[in-house]
Enzyme design. Structure first.
Site, short mmCIF file in Angstrom:
data_model
loop_
_atom_site.label_atom_id
_atom_site.label_comp_id
_atom_site.label_asym_id
_atom_site.label_seq_id
_atom_site.Cartn_x
_atom_site.Cartn_y
_atom_site.Cartn_z
N HIS A 75 -9.52 -2.20 -4.48
CA HIS A 75 -8.19 -2.71 -3.84
C HIS A 75 -7.39 -3.42 -4.23
O HIS A 75 -5.96 -3.12 -4.28
CB HIS A 75 -8.84 -3.08 -2.30
CG HIS A 75 -7.77 -3.39 -1.57
ND1 HIS A 75 -7.28 -2.02 -0.70
CD2 HIS A 75 -6.66 -4.23 -1.27
CE1 HIS A 75 -6.07 -2.61 -0.12
NE2 HIS A 75 -5.81 -3.97 -0.37
N HIS A 83 -0.48 -10.91 -4.84
CA HIS A 83 0.86 -10.31 -4.85
C HIS A 83 1.91 -11.35 -5.38
O HIS A 83 2.66 -10.48 -6.35
CB HIS A 83 1.15 -10.22 -3.33
CG HIS A 83 0.35 -9.02 -2.53
ND1 HIS A 83 0.07 -7.90 -3.21
CD2 HIS A 83 -0.54 -9.17 -1.51
CE1 HIS A 83 -0.82 -7.10 -2.39
NE2 HIS A 83 -1.19 -8.13 -1.26
N HIS A 86 0.84 -1.11 -0.02
CA HIS A 86 -0.07 0.07 0.02
C HIS A 86 0.97 1.44 -0.09
O HIS A 86 0.59 2.25 -0.65
CB HIS A 86 -0.92 0.18 1.10
CG HIS A 86 -2.09 -1.07 1.31
ND1 HIS A 86 -2.72 -1.66 2.32
CD2 HIS A 86 -1.98 -2.11 0.39
CE1 HIS A 86 -3.36 -2.76 2.14
NE2 HIS A 86 -3.06 -3.21 0.79
ZN LIG Z 1 -4.05 -4.60 -0.16
#
Ligand SMILES: [Zn+2]
Length: 299
Positions: free
Chosen positions: A257, A284, A91
């Site tokens: 998100h 990720h 983030h």
């Molecule tokens: Zn995240």
């Protein structure tokens, strides 16, 4: 594994590199560990990139935000050089990219980044409040010239993939498609963002979107002894009957998100992207694996 033969080339853009106009600090607690932390964002020299420094360790070495320094940790992006590690930095990286802060020293008081409200809006707002300054050196970019589809290991059957296409706008375009093969409390949804838009638009449209999980996942994490300080106000928790004790900021907040995460993971290339990236069901690890694979292909 790639389907097709995507090509990427390294180019220099006409955009000058940027850093922060002044130091700015963001504090909070880590969502996983619950540990109080300050992430201090400081101006840095051109061509130094984004580097993390563990202020709580003696003789700490810089940890460059490069995919080469990524270490595997479930559901987050962690970086390490030797014994120095930083966690949950996706983030932070997303906010730095959105603000076009190319060079920044991030001095941290504990490994895990502040979770804020589960989004990156407080971090991006702080960076924009501090302001950016132009430097002399030009920013480099990785440009997609031939399309392809990336299938992460073992994903051909479940549909996880990232489509890679040349850009029609000479910028980066991201799309995220979120869906589940099993019945799930989180509805299917998609989101997209053209990075030619301003940082302020990212602040309005993408940065406020919060991390999310199912109630089943939340209960499992608590049973493992992590996320003890997190409430349903710090993340979106989906029960079978709906969202727990919270309200959505957008109908497709979860897909937005995931796009925020993707921008943070793609920042591990340490260059701008010129291309279109349409992700389906990736996380990720797969995002970072694609970045590594494309850097290996880079001419
Ligand atoms: Zn995240």
């Amino acid at each position: 594994m790639f389907l097709g033969t995507p090509r990427v080339v390294a180019v220099e853009t006409s955009r000058r590199q940027q850093t922060l106009a002044r130091r700015v600090d963001v504090s909070g607690f880590g969502l996983w560990t619950g540990v109080d932390v300050v992430y201090s964002f400081r101006p840095a020299e051109e061509n130094s990139g984004v580097r993390f420094f563990r202020d709580d360790l003696p003789n700490s070495v810089p940890i460059p935000a490069s995919v080469k320094n990524r270490v595997q940790k479930p559901r987050q992006t962690s970086l390490a050089v030797g014994a120095a590690q930083v966690d949950m930095v996706e983030h932070v990286l997303s906010a730095l990219r959105a603000a076009r802060v190319d060079n920044c020293d991030v001095v941290v008081s504990a490994p895990e980044a502040p979770g804020c409200d589960g989004s990156c809006a407080p971090i991006l707002q702080a960076l924009l409040d501090a302001g950016v300054v132009r430097q002399q050196a030009l920013r480099s970019a990785i440009k997609v010239t031939e399309p392809g589809v990336y299938y992460p290991d073992g994903s051909v059957l479940n549909g996880a993939r990232i489509e890679i296409l040349p850009s029609v706008s000479e910028g980066a375009f991201y799309e995220y498609n979120l869906y589940y093969d099993r019945p799930c409390a989180i509805p299917n949804q998609k989101a997209s963002f053209n990075f030619n838009a301003s940082p302020e638009e990212y602040l309005r449209e993408i940065a406020p979107c919060r991390t999310f999980l199912t109630l089943e996942e939340a209960n499992a994490l608590r049973a493992m002894g992590v996320c003890q300080r997190v409430t349903a106000k710090d993340a979106l928790v989906f029960a079978p009957e709906g969202l727990v004790d919270n309200e959505l900021r957008f109908d497709n907040e979860c897909a937005r998100h995931k796009l925020l995460d993707m921008v943070g993971d793609f920042a591990l290339a340490s260059a701008d992207w010129i291309g279109e990236f349409r992700a389906f069901k990736t996380g990720h690890q797969q995002n970072a694996d694609l970045v590594s694979a494309l850097l290996d292909l880079c001419e």
